[in-house]
Motif scaffolding. Structure first.
Motif, PDB file in Angstrom:
ATOM      1  N   HIS A 272      -6.508 -19.292 -18.492  1.00 43.90           N
ATOM      2  CA  HIS A 272      -5.197 -18.809 -18.047  1.00 43.90           C
ATOM      3  C   HIS A 272      -4.775 -17.563 -18.822  1.00 43.90           C
ATOM      4  O   HIS A 272      -3.977 -16.766 -18.338  1.00 43.90           O
ATOM      5  N   ILE A 273      -5.329 -17.382 -20.012  1.00 42.65           N
ATOM      6  CA  ILE A 273      -5.014 -16.185 -20.797  1.00 42.65           C
ATOM      7  C   ILE A 273      -5.496 -14.939 -20.055  1.00 42.65           C
ATOM      8  O   ILE A 273      -4.810 -13.920 -20.001  1.00 42.65           O
ATOM      9  N   LEU A 274      -6.656 -15.038 -19.457  1.00 41.59           N
ATOM     10  CA  LEU A 274      -7.183 -13.928 -18.667  1.00 41.59           C
ATOM     11  C   LEU A 274      -6.335 -13.715 -17.405  1.00 41.59           C
ATOM     12  O   LEU A 274      -6.045 -12.587 -17.017  1.00 41.59           O
ATOM     13  N   CYS A 275      -5.912 -14.814 -16.774  1.00 36.09           N
ATOM     14  CA  CYS A 275      -5.075 -14.703 -15.571  1.00 36.09           C
ATOM     15  C   CYS A 275      -3.762 -13.990 -15.888  1.00 36.09           C
ATOM     16  O   CYS A 275      -3.362 -13.066 -15.177  1.00 36.09           O
ATOM     17  N   THR A 276      -3.099 -14.435 -16.946  1.00 30.95           N
ATOM     18  CA  THR A 276      -1.826 -13.818 -17.321  1.00 30.95           C
ATOM     19  C   THR A 276      -2.027 -12.327 -17.574  1.00 30.95           C
ATOM     20  O   THR A 276      -1.225 -11.491 -17.143  1.00 30.95           O
ATOM     21  N   TYR A 277      -3.112 -12.014 -18.247  1.00 27.48           N
ATOM     22  CA  TYR A 277      -3.411 -10.606 -18.532  1.00 27.48           C
ATOM     23  C   TYR A 277      -3.578  -9.810 -17.224  1.00 27.48           C
ATOM     24  O   TYR A 277      -3.006  -8.737 -17.060  1.00 27.48           O
ATOM     25  N   LEU A 278      -4.343 -10.335 -16.305  1.00 30.23           N
ATOM     26  CA  LEU A 278      -4.598  -9.605 -15.051  1.00 30.23           C
ATOM     27  C   LEU A 278      -3.308  -9.433 -14.253  1.00 30.23           C
ATOM     28  O   LEU A 278      -3.085  -8.397 -13.614  1.00 30.23           O
ATOM     29  N   TYR A 279      -2.476 -10.452 -14.304  1.00 23.56           N
ATOM     30  CA  TYR A 279      -1.199 -10.358 -13.604  1.00 23.56           C
ATOM     31  C   TYR A 279      -0.326  -9.261 -14.225  1.00 23.56           C
ATOM     32  O   TYR A 279       0.251  -8.438 -13.514  1.00 23.56           O
ATOM     33  N   ASP A 280      -0.271  -9.228 -15.553  1.00 26.14           N
ATOM     34  CA  ASP A 280       0.494  -8.175 -16.239  1.00 26.14           C
ATOM     35  C   ASP A 280      -0.080  -6.798 -15.913  1.00 26.14           C
ATOM     36  O   ASP A 280       0.659  -5.836 -15.706  1.00 26.14           O
ATOM     37  N   LEU A 281      -1.393  -6.732 -15.877  1.00 28.01           N
ATOM     38  CA  LEU A 281      -2.046  -5.451 -15.583  1.00 28.01           C
ATOM     39  C   LEU A 281      -1.676  -4.968 -14.178  1.00 28.01           C
ATOM     40  O   LEU A 281      -1.302  -3.807 -13.975  1.00 28.01           O
ATOM     41  N   ALA A 282      -1.769  -5.869 -13.208  1.00 29.06           N
ATOM     42  CA  ALA A 282      -1.438  -5.506 -11.828  1.00 29.06           C
ATOM     43  C   ALA A 282       0.028  -5.101 -11.720  1.00 29.06           C
ATOM     44  O   ALA A 282       0.376  -4.147 -11.019  1.00 29.06           O
ATOM     45  N   SER A 283       0.902  -5.805 -12.437  1.00 30.43           N
ATOM     46  CA  SER A 283       2.322  -5.468 -12.393  1.00 30.43           C
ATOM     47  C   SER A 283       2.570  -4.096 -13.005  1.00 30.43           C
ATOM     48  O   SER A 283       3.356  -3.309 -12.474  1.00 30.43           O
ATOM     49  N   LEU A 284       1.886  -3.800 -14.121  1.00 31.43           N
ATOM     50  CA  LEU A 284       2.038  -2.481 -14.736  1.00 31.43           C
ATOM     51  C   LEU A 284       1.518  -1.388 -13.814  1.00 31.43           C
ATOM     52  O   LEU A 284       2.035  -0.280 -13.786  1.00 31.43           O
ATOM     53  N   PHE A 285       0.482  -1.723 -13.057  1.00 26.97           N
ATOM     54  CA  PHE A 285      -0.018  -0.728 -12.110  1.00 26.97           C
ATOM     55  C   PHE A 285       1.057  -0.401 -11.070  1.00 26.97           C
ATOM     56  O   PHE A 285       1.289   0.754 -10.735  1.00 26.97           O
ATOM     57  N   MET A 286       1.727  -1.435 -10.567  1.00 24.79           N
ATOM     58  CA  MET A 286       2.768  -1.222  -9.555  1.00 24.79           C
ATOM     59  C   MET A 286       3.895  -0.344 -10.137  1.00 24.79           C
ATOM     60  O   MET A 286       4.392   0.546  -9.469  1.00 24.79           O
ATOM     61  N   THR A 287       4.266  -0.615 -11.389  1.00 26.79           N
ATOM     62  CA  THR A 287       5.303   0.187 -12.053  1.00 26.79           C
ATOM     63  C   THR A 287       4.850   1.642 -12.181  1.00 26.79           C
ATOM     64  O   THR A 287       5.602   2.584 -11.900  1.00 26.79           O
ATOM     65  N   PHE A 288       3.626   1.809 -12.605  1.00 27.93           N
ATOM     66  CA  PHE A 288       3.053   3.151 -12.750  1.00 27.93           C
ATOM     67  C   PHE A 288       3.055   3.873 -11.403  1.00 27.93           C
ATOM     68  O   PHE A 288       3.464   5.028 -11.280  1.00 27.93           O
ATOM     69  N   TYR A 289       2.628   3.162 -10.373  1.00 33.14           N
ATOM     70  CA  TYR A 289       2.482   3.760  -9.048  1.00 33.14           C
ATOM     71  C   TYR A 289       3.825   4.229  -8.482  1.00 33.14           C
ATOM     72  O   TYR A 289       3.909   5.244  -7.797  1.00 33.14           O
ATOM     73  N   GLU A 290       4.867   3.471  -8.814  1.00 34.19           N
ATOM     74  CA  GLU A 290       6.193   3.881  -8.353  1.00 34.19           C
ATOM     75  C   GLU A 290       6.702   5.107  -9.100  1.00 34.19           C
ATOM     76  O   GLU A 290       7.320   5.990  -8.518  1.00 34.19           O
ATOM     77  N   ALA A 291       6.431   5.140 -10.399  1.00 28.86           N
ATOM     78  CA  ALA A 291       6.967   6.225 -11.230  1.00 28.86           C
ATOM     79  C   ALA A 291       6.108   7.488 -11.190  1.00 28.86           C
ATOM     80  O   ALA A 291       6.606   8.583 -11.420  1.00 28.86           O
ATOM     81  N   CYS A 292       4.826   7.316 -10.940  1.00 27.80           N
ATOM     82  CA  CYS A 292       3.902   8.440 -11.039  1.00 27.80           C
ATOM     83  C   CYS A 292       3.159   8.650  -9.720  1.00 27.80           C
ATOM     84  O   CYS A 292       2.114   8.037  -9.493  1.00 27.80           O
ATOM     85  N   PRO A 293       3.697   9.471  -8.841  1.00 31.49           N
ATOM     86  CA  PRO A 293       3.033   9.688  -7.563  1.00 31.49           C
ATOM     87  C   PRO A 293       1.623  10.246  -7.749  1.00 31.49           C
ATOM     88  O   PRO A 293       1.356  10.952  -8.726  1.00 31.49           O
ATOM     89  N   ILE A 294       0.755   9.914  -6.828  1.00 30.70           N
ATOM     90  CA  ILE A 294      -0.645  10.361  -6.965  1.00 30.70           C
ATOM     91  C   ILE A 294      -0.989  11.382  -5.882  1.00 30.70           C
ATOM     92  O   ILE A 294      -1.416  12.497  -6.174  1.00 30.70           O
ATOM     93  N   LEU A 295      -0.761  10.996  -4.630  1.00 28.45           N
ATOM     94  CA  LEU A 295      -1.253  11.849  -3.551  1.00 28.45           C
ATOM     95  C   LEU A 295      -0.178  12.742  -2.930  1.00 28.45           C
ATOM     96  O   LEU A 295      -0.453  13.476  -1.993  1.00 28.45           O
ATOM     97  N   LYS A 296       1.044  12.672  -3.458  1.00 30.60           N
ATOM     98  CA  LYS A 296       2.103  13.529  -2.904  1.00 30.60           C
ATOM     99  C   LYS A 296       1.721  14.996  -3.081  1.00 30.60           C
ATOM    100  O   LYS A 296       1.122  15.365  -4.093  1.00 30.60           O
TER     101      LYS A 296
END
Ligand code: ARG
Length: 579
Positions: A518-542
């Motif tokens: 579950h330690i790995l699961c929690t980590y992956l979930y946090d990672l995916a959530s941080l990606f979503m935050t990054f994606y909202e704040a930092c446009p890529i293809l605009k």
């Protein structure tokens, strides 16, 4: 080397520079709160207390001699003597770029490879696999994958129940059906039904029951005919399990099977050896070890029967023989058992007795990693509506069916072929993730709706995060796997994501040691959530994003995707291009 270990080494050497004895730990950990740097070294306080100096001053002098040039952008002292380390963005960029070049990412191979025997799944072959086998199978498999990934030699041992008195009854039933012209595969197609029939015959037909008892004796003495029937039964039953393993994407194969029967010839010698070492005594005709080490609260020693009055051996005897084999023939450094918490006393007894008898060396690590029960919505062990045991095959089929409904609502554009694949991966992934993401030692409630949700800490959410990154690359007309660009981390959201991605290695090392997926699961979930935050704040293809920035953000996205994919793969969960 992972960042935490790297920083801890640097702090330790600064501590020794200022005269702190080596047995004081730097107490280095990732900072929990924003504003306290990326990592904190909290070791100055304990050292100062022992050395009777001011902790803040000691922290300051450690910081002064701490060499982190090019690594940290800032080192500051906070509170009573915390040393807060702010990592340098350029350093993180370089480290992440290197990590992406290897399929191992930033996870280093252990300096000392260990031989690790993992005992998991281990169903009884008399019946079909049911939900009770799910946890052992998937938790054990995730840990096996993680240990292999860190460089250990992993030996999977499927300690199947393929021996014992019930096989007399099953063999007698099989013989009856075969003489009536039935094929073994067909007769055993429904293993559960077959067992019921055998049991009914045994209970109602005295001649049948006598034959069954006779076959137990014949099986134990190696009668060729009876052995042949037994082997036939075993083969078909194992095919059932192998089908489940394949569906579950679990790495157990026919080669991992080393069942109870394999130890048959060792049981008498095990008991003889225990007698010789005066570790067992005769008690009412049985051979029993009384373990003072495991005495109850009244001081009564814990009894372990290794041979019954009638000469029969027991579950514990087989496990003792198995430990001897794992120590002497497999040369295990560690033996890990993934078995229900209800067998904790049994495992403790086996470990204690095996050590006293010197069946295993002193330094060999014997580890029972218990887990709780999978519960239904009513808070009682998971059952069918009518109260029967749920076959694992049925549960997995339902998971795929339900996933198909959810996925087709979400994306009606998938082709029929894609749909089949996605439903399978999402359905199976959801069941596995729901289990693996819970703290292993607790019971948990099985719930279809939450596990199949695309929101929250679920398998589908993580698979979806991966497909999101894939779709960014598709939109940019780029092939992610071959894509390469310079990482230029500037924004805080980029830094947070890069740091998290690099912390994968710390998490993997922890799971390898503690066997808590579950330690790995929690980590992956946090990672995916941080990606979503990054994606909202930092446009890529605009269109207004500078080419350098776009490329760097694509690279960061790729690093995230690779980490998600590798992490999910270690949990035995597959990803897909789109869903
Ligand atoms: N067959 C056993 C059961 O179904 C589990 C065996 C676990 N492994 C072991 N070495 N005891 O309860």
């Amino acid at each position: 080397m992972n960042i935490r270990t790297f920083l801890a080494d640097r702090v330790r050497s600064a501590m020794s520079d200022v005269g702190i004895p080596n047995d004081y730990s730097p107490h280095l950990a990732a900072s929990k709160k924003a504003g306290f740097g990326d990592y904190q070294a909290n070791g100055a306080m304990a050292a100062a207390k022992a050395m009777k100096t001011n902790p803040r001053e000691l922290a300051q002098s450690i910081a002064n001699s701490l060499d982190l040039s090019g690594v940290a952008s800032k080192v500051e002292i906070a509170g009573p003597g915390f040393i807060n380390i702010h990592l340098d963005k350029q350093w993180l960029s370089n480290k992440l770029a290197t990590s992406c070049e290897s399929p191992q990412l930033d996870v280093s191979q252990k300096p000392q490879q260990q031989t690790v025997v993992i005992d998991y799944s281990s169903p009884n072959l008399a019946k079909e696999m049911h939900v009770g086998h799910l946890r052992s199978t998937i938790i054990g498999d995730a840990v096996a994958r993680v240990l292999e990934f860190t460089g250990d030699k992993v030996i999977r041992q499927n300690h199947v129940g393929d021996w014992g008195t019930q096989f007399g009854m099953l063999i007698a039933e099989l013989e009856t059906q075969l003489t009536h012209g039935e094929q073994a595969e067909l007769a055993l197609k429904d293993l559960e039904g077959f067992y019921q029939k055998a049991k009914a015959h045994f209970d109602e037909d005295a001649a049948f029951a006598n034959r069954a008892r006779d076959y137990v004796v014949k099986l134990q003495s190696g009668d060729a005919n009876v052995l042949k029937l037994w082997q036939q039964f075993k083969n078909v039953s194992l095919l059932h399990s192998e089908e489940i393993y394949k569906k579950l994407n679990v790495t157990l194969t026919a080669e991992s099977v080393y069942g109870e029967s394999a130890y048959n010839d060792d049981l008498a010698p095990v008991v003889a050896d225990l007698r010789e070492k005066s570790l067992v005594v005769e008690d009412e005709g049985a051979q029993v070890a009384f373990l003072q080490e495991l005495a109850d609260k009244n001081g009564e020693p814990s009894p372990v029967i290794v041979q019954k009055k009638d000469g029969g051996f027991l579950y514990a005897t087989t496990d003792l023989a198995a430990l001897r084999y794992r120590a002497n023939s497999l040369n295990a450094d560690r033996v890990l058992y993934f078995i229900d918490a209800r067998q904790s006393l049994h495992m403790q007894q086996v470990f204690t007795l095996a050590r006293k008898a010197e069946f295993v060396s002193e330094w060999m690590s014997l580890e029972h990693h218990p887990f709780g029960t999978m519960m239904g919505a009513d808070g009682k062990p998971f059952k069918t509506r009518s109260g029967g045991t749920v076959k694992l095959a049925d549960l997995l089929e339902e998971a795929v069916e339900r996933a198909a409904v959810v996925v087709s609502q979400k994306n009606p554009d998938l082709t029929a072929e894609e749909m089949t694949e996605v439903a399978r991966k999402v359905g199976i992934g959801a069941v596995k993730y729901a289990d693996l993401s819970k703290t292993r030692t607790n019971d948990y409630i099985f719930n279809w709706d939450t596990m199949l949700s695309f929101e929250g800490n679920t398998g589908p959410y993580l698979q979806y995060a991966y497909t999101r990154i894939k779709s960014i690359f598709r939109k940019a007309n780029l092939e992610m796997d071959s894509f390469n660009a310079e990482l230029l981390i500037k924004m805080d959201q980029e830094k947070a994501l890069a740091l998290k991605t690099l912390q994968f290695s710390e998490v993997i090392e922890q799971v390898a040691e503690e066997a808590f997926p579950h330690i790995l699961c929690t980590y992956l979930y946090d990672l995916a959530s941080l990606f979503m935050t990054f994606y909202e704040a930092c446009p890529i293809l605009k269109p207004d994003v500078e080419p350098d920035t776009r490329e760097s953000r694509l690279m960061l996205s790729k690093a995230t995707a690779l980490t998600l994919q590798t992490g999910l793969d270690l949990l035995g969960i597959e990803v897909m291009e789109r869903m």
